[in-house]
Motif scaffolding. Sequence first.
Motif, PDB file in Angstrom:
ATOM      1  N   TYR A 321       0.826  -1.222   0.000  1.00  0.00           N
ATOM      2  CA  TYR A 321       0.000   0.000   0.000  1.00  0.00           C
ATOM      3  C   TYR A 321       0.855   1.266   0.000  1.00  0.00           C
ATOM      4  O   TYR A 321       0.427   2.298   0.496  1.00  0.00           O
ATOM      5  CB  TYR A 321      -0.952   0.026   1.207  1.00  0.00           C
ATOM      6  N   PHE A 322       2.074   1.182  -0.523  1.00  0.00           N
ATOM      7  CA  PHE A 322       2.963   2.349  -0.528  1.00  0.00           C
ATOM      8  C   PHE A 322       2.588   3.306  -1.658  1.00  0.00           C
ATOM      9  O   PHE A 322       2.372   2.881  -2.789  1.00  0.00           O
ATOM     10  CB  PHE A 322       4.414   1.912  -0.717  1.00  0.00           C
ATOM     11  N   ARG A 323       2.551   4.590  -1.332  1.00  0.00           N
ATOM     12  CA  ARG A 323       2.367   5.642  -2.326  1.00  0.00           C
ATOM     13  C   ARG A 323       3.371   6.770  -2.124  1.00  0.00           C
ATOM     14  O   ARG A 323       3.615   7.563  -3.016  1.00  0.00           O
ATOM     15  CB  ARG A 323       0.956   6.237  -2.225  1.00  0.00           C
ATOM     16  N   LYS A 324       3.915   6.864  -0.917  1.00  0.00           N
ATOM     17  CA  LYS A 324       4.822   7.963  -0.602  1.00  0.00           C
ATOM     18  C   LYS A 324       6.199   7.701  -1.198  1.00  0.00           C
ATOM     19  O   LYS A 324       6.674   6.566  -1.212  1.00  0.00           O
ATOM     20  CB  LYS A 324       4.988   8.084   0.913  1.00  0.00           C
ATOM     21  N   ASP A 325       6.865   8.786  -1.583  1.00  0.00           N
ATOM     22  CA  ASP A 325       8.209   8.648  -2.141  1.00  0.00           C
ATOM     23  C   ASP A 325       9.163   7.952  -1.179  1.00  0.00           C
ATOM     24  O   ASP A 325       9.944   7.085  -1.575  1.00  0.00           O
ATOM     25  CB  ASP A 325       8.761  10.028  -2.521  1.00  0.00           C
ATOM     26  N   LYS A 326       9.103   8.328   0.094  1.00  0.00           N
ATOM     27  CA  LYS A 326      10.077   7.729   1.018  1.00  0.00           C
ATOM     28  C   LYS A 326       9.826   6.219   1.193  1.00  0.00           C
ATOM     29  O   LYS A 326      10.771   5.465   1.449  1.00  0.00           O
ATOM     30  CB  LYS A 326      10.100   8.460   2.368  1.00  0.00           C
ATOM     31  N   LEU A 328       8.689   4.281  -1.313  1.00  0.00           N
ATOM     32  CA  LEU A 328       9.215   3.671  -2.539  1.00  0.00           C
ATOM     33  C   LEU A 328      10.738   3.568  -2.464  1.00  0.00           C
ATOM     34  O   LEU A 328      11.337   2.560  -2.853  1.00  0.00           O
ATOM     35  CB  LEU A 328       8.781   4.483  -3.766  1.00  0.00           C
ATOM     36  N   SER A 367      11.640   6.938  -7.079  1.00  0.00           N
ATOM     37  CA  SER A 367      10.225   6.604  -7.223  1.00  0.00           C
ATOM     38  C   SER A 367       9.850   6.433  -8.691  1.00  0.00           C
ATOM     39  O   SER A 367       9.175   5.477  -9.072  1.00  0.00           O
ATOM     40  CB  SER A 367       9.340   7.696  -6.618  1.00  0.00           C
TER      41      SER A 367
ATOM     42  N   TRP B  67       7.572  16.298 -10.934  1.00  0.00           N
ATOM     43  CA  TRP B  67       7.300  15.155 -10.072  1.00  0.00           C
ATOM     44  C   TRP B  67       6.467  15.598  -8.867  1.00  0.00           C
ATOM     45  O   TRP B  67       6.785  16.586  -8.222  1.00  0.00           O
ATOM     46  CB  TRP B  67       8.613  14.530  -9.590  1.00  0.00           C
ATOM     47  N   TYR B  69       5.830  15.036  -5.298  1.00  0.00           N
ATOM     48  CA  TYR B  69       6.439  14.354  -4.159  1.00  0.00           C
ATOM     49  C   TYR B  69       5.319  14.001  -3.188  1.00  0.00           C
ATOM     50  O   TYR B  69       4.685  14.886  -2.604  1.00  0.00           O
ATOM     51  CB  TYR B  69       7.485  15.252  -3.497  1.00  0.00           C
ATOM     52  N   ASN B  70       5.060  12.728  -3.050  1.00  0.00           N
ATOM     53  CA  ASN B  70       3.913  12.270  -2.266  1.00  0.00           C
ATOM     54  C   ASN B  70       4.334  12.012  -0.818  1.00  0.00           C
ATOM     55  O   ASN B  70       5.152  11.132  -0.546  1.00  0.00           O
ATOM     56  CB  ASN B  70       3.345  10.991  -2.904  1.00  0.00           C
ATOM     57  N   ASP B  71       3.788  12.814   0.071  1.00  0.00           N
ATOM     58  CA  ASP B  71       4.030  12.612   1.500  1.00  0.00           C
ATOM     59  C   ASP B  71       2.694  12.717   2.241  1.00  0.00           C
ATOM     60  O   ASP B  71       2.623  13.175   3.384  1.00  0.00           O
ATOM     61  CB  ASP B  71       5.035  13.654   2.008  1.00  0.00           C
ATOM     62  N   LEU B  72       1.641  12.302   1.546  1.00  0.00           N
ATOM     63  CA  LEU B  72       0.283  12.428   2.098  1.00  0.00           C
ATOM     64  C   LEU B  72       0.020  11.376   3.167  1.00  0.00           C
ATOM     65  O   LEU B  72       0.688  10.348   3.223  1.00  0.00           O
ATOM     66  CB  LEU B  72      -0.749  12.254   0.979  1.00  0.00           C
ATOM     67  N   ASN B 273      -2.929  -5.450  -4.118  1.00  0.00           N
ATOM     68  CA  ASN B 273      -2.581  -5.504  -2.696  1.00  0.00           C
ATOM     69  C   ASN B 273      -3.594  -6.440  -2.041  1.00  0.00           C
ATOM     70  O   ASN B 273      -4.333  -7.137  -2.739  1.00  0.00           O
ATOM     71  CB  ASN B 273      -2.602  -4.096  -2.081  1.00  0.00           C
ATOM     72  N   TRP B 301      -3.000  10.852  -6.425  1.00  0.00           N
ATOM     73  CA  TRP B 301      -3.501   9.727  -5.636  1.00  0.00           C
ATOM     74  C   TRP B 301      -2.485   8.609  -5.598  1.00  0.00           C
ATOM     75  O   TRP B 301      -2.232   8.001  -4.577  1.00  0.00           O
ATOM     76  CB  TRP B 301      -4.790   9.179  -6.258  1.00  0.00           C
ATOM     77  N   SER B 302      -1.959   8.307  -6.749  1.00  0.00           N
ATOM     78  CA  SER B 302      -1.135   7.110  -6.905  1.00  0.00           C
ATOM     79  C   SER B 302       0.003   7.386  -7.871  1.00  0.00           C
ATOM     80  O   SER B 302      -0.214   7.933  -8.952  1.00  0.00           O
ATOM     81  CB  SER B 302      -2.007   5.975  -7.454  1.00  0.00           C
ATOM     82  N   PRO B 303       1.224   7.000  -7.499  1.00  0.00           N
ATOM     83  CA  PRO B 303       2.346   7.216  -8.430  1.00  0.00           C
ATOM     84  C   PRO B 303       2.372   6.194  -9.569  1.00  0.00           C
ATOM     85  O   PRO B 303       3.082   6.389 -10.547  1.00  0.00           O
ATOM     86  CB  PRO B 303       3.575   7.041  -7.535  1.00  0.00           C
ATOM     87  N   TYR B 304       1.589   5.130  -9.426  1.00  0.00           N
ATOM     88  CA  TYR B 304       1.697   4.006 -10.360  1.00  0.00           C
ATOM     89  C   TYR B 304       0.869   4.229 -11.637  1.00  0.00           C
ATOM     90  O   TYR B 304       0.024   5.104 -11.690  1.00  0.00           O
ATOM     91  CB  TYR B 304       1.224   2.717  -9.689  1.00  0.00           C
TER      92      TYR B 304
END
Lengths: 394, 394
Positions: A321-326, A328, A367, B67, B69-72, B273, B301-304
């Motif tokens: 369930y990872f979405r955050k850059d850190k 990844l 990422s 980019w 940067y997802n930190d949500l 998942n 929402w999603s990097p993928y």
Amino acid sequence: MILQNITTAKGTNINIHIRNGKIASISENLIEFPPKEEILDASGYLLLPAFFDTHAHLDKTVLGMDWFYNDLGSNRIDRIENERKNRTSFGIDTFRQASRLMELSISKGTLYMRSHVDIDTDNGLKGLEGVLQAKEKYKDIFHLELAAFPQSGLLIRPGTYELMEKALEMGADIVGGIDPAEIDRDPKGSVHAIFQLAEKYNRPIDIHLHEAEELGAFTMGLIIEHTLASGMQGKVSISHAFCLGSQKKELVVPLLEGLAHAGITIITCGQPNTTSVPRIREVSDAGINICGGNDDIRDMWSPYGSGDILERIQFIAMKNYFRKDKDLEFTMKLCTENAAKLFNIEKYGPYTGNPATFVLVKARNISESIVTYPKERMVFCNGKMIAKDWAYLG
Amino acid sequence: MILQNITTAKGTNINIHIRNGKIASISENLIEFPPKEEILDASGYLLLPAFFDTHAHLDKTVLGMDWFYNDLGSNRIDRIENERKNRTSFGIDTFRQASRLMELSISKGTLYMRSHVDIDTDNGLKGLEGVLQAKEKYKDIFHLELAAFPQSGLLIRPGTYELMEKALEMGADIVGGIDPAEIDRDPKGSVHAIFQLAEKYNRPIDIHLHEAEELGAFTMGLIIEHTLASGMQGKVSISHAFCLGSQKKELVVPLLEGLAHAGITIITCGQPNTTSVPRIREVSDAGINICGGNDDIRDMWSPYGSGDILERIQFIAMKNYFRKDKDLEFTMKLCTENAAKLFNIEKYGPYTGNPATFVLVKARNISESIVTYPKERMVFCNGKMIAKDWAYLG
């Protein structure tokens, strides 16, 4: 040779100076006057260490062969039985097939691999012979560890234990094992036999443990006990370890403590279905080394798989369930620095003085390299470009 | 123009004769004498109908932008709040971004799409305006259905209902909705409001239902009741429908019966998942139309996401534990013939007399096209090649 204007994971731009196959120096300023050396512009490419695939099956793939029409039953034992009985008649030549999968892996940046190789009484040591030949062929560019893998059962099929001994004498590096309860029907006996082989031949262990929930927890407990009793801390890995994905905290927490204490490594493949798998942050936070691998690539077990470890890192990240850059960036470690620890690789990574062995991927950051797993890549080994854009140049 | 030596899903080889943008005829023998028409050799390519992506978010992607940067935070509401507040400041121009994602989709063979478009009181109808412009731009080659999507809630944010009305007047084709309990906090009121809009504007419905287990089952029951009461059988879809993935038979079986009775379509994305998702064979066997879509592609929402529906079909198949060829072939239907039923497309597929609209993929059979999702493709629309090897030729 100079590779110019490479992007680093920190977002800076650098040049890498390669001499005699090593990284002679790393500089930050753009090169203004053309030096004598060859310059390769790597603008837009991200610098990554070469990848590890810590769970592969080089002896199984049907890459490049006739299509295997899969109409097998849905249980694991159906796939095991089919493979043991039909791998030869289907025409799997393990030297040829392992070579194909190694070249595919190299083409995508994997230069280190742990592969299991089936050992059973129907096929004997033929499979291992072929994979050992392939290992020899690519030894200068591909670091391969082989686990002798009694997929059809170690104790339940008489004669397998003796074949395992021969496999270890022939050059298998690791003692493999599989589901001591579900396959061997004798958890204590199977775990004991695996450790007996490991002690006799002084080899590490890597056990496939698909057993889930309470059963898997029981078997994992036995493995932890045997690791401590035999003084094999730091030399045992458990692949899959589905029981660690249980939602039952009272089951998982003691296992994590035991695994950390016994220095056992967990190897996950992040199966993209509802199977519970180890939660990689939780495992790592418990002080356990966690690594990742592709598992089956286009074989009689599974039609899926591209051989691209970046795609697998994506699967593992998605599964968690990872979405955050850190998060990844953390997942990337499973197939780079954590795996280097498992393999005891010194001088790993693109640093001054190390071998010029690394991967350049068209991406702005870690990422993006994971979520796009782009075809635009350059794979360097000891200063030489050995693959480009998913094509092996060997 | 003649496309020669194409492989069909049945394993035969055929030639397709194209005239005036239609399939004039299909022949089986190799063409011996060069005819007057242009010949394109398609040996090694598999013939597939053009693909549908039945669940997309054209207004969200950040493809080609800086980019994100997802930190949500990890909750759905964190992503909803971030997107509503930051989509404009991040610089998302929905005309530009929808165009990019449509071209990416076309490049991989998707020529039919259902996209949701956010409607909320912070961003008003700006997003829809941009996507409508993009729809107009590609209308000759891309069949696009747009759902007005009150992602931040329909009732809980006053003013949204009125914006939904305007969106439907402006040209949105479908009434969207989201989690009547979890987001709107009023399942009965939210479902009622969605159907009120649908009846007033005579539009179909497509509701995002992430609610799981008993809660999702309750909301799904309300949707079934409203569908029957309003005579909207055949005009309602439920996306995600995670509650159908429950292991509780007593919960799922009555829902499947109700959905079949009400002619409701289920749309799945096969999240890779451990989230429970509809088991597609079970849904189909209950007499319910089941379709598939990509959902988020590289957005906040999603990097993928690659925009490749063949890769998504792979995810859905993996999620359903499919390994058999016949199961992979079934999964392909979710984004081809089942979706054509949902979209009411007549003359769909590469048959004589139909438009020459289809995809050629370098693969030996349907399974291989799914598990390799290869770059080697040719996308034809009305007799013209509009994309090749993941490049849009427009």
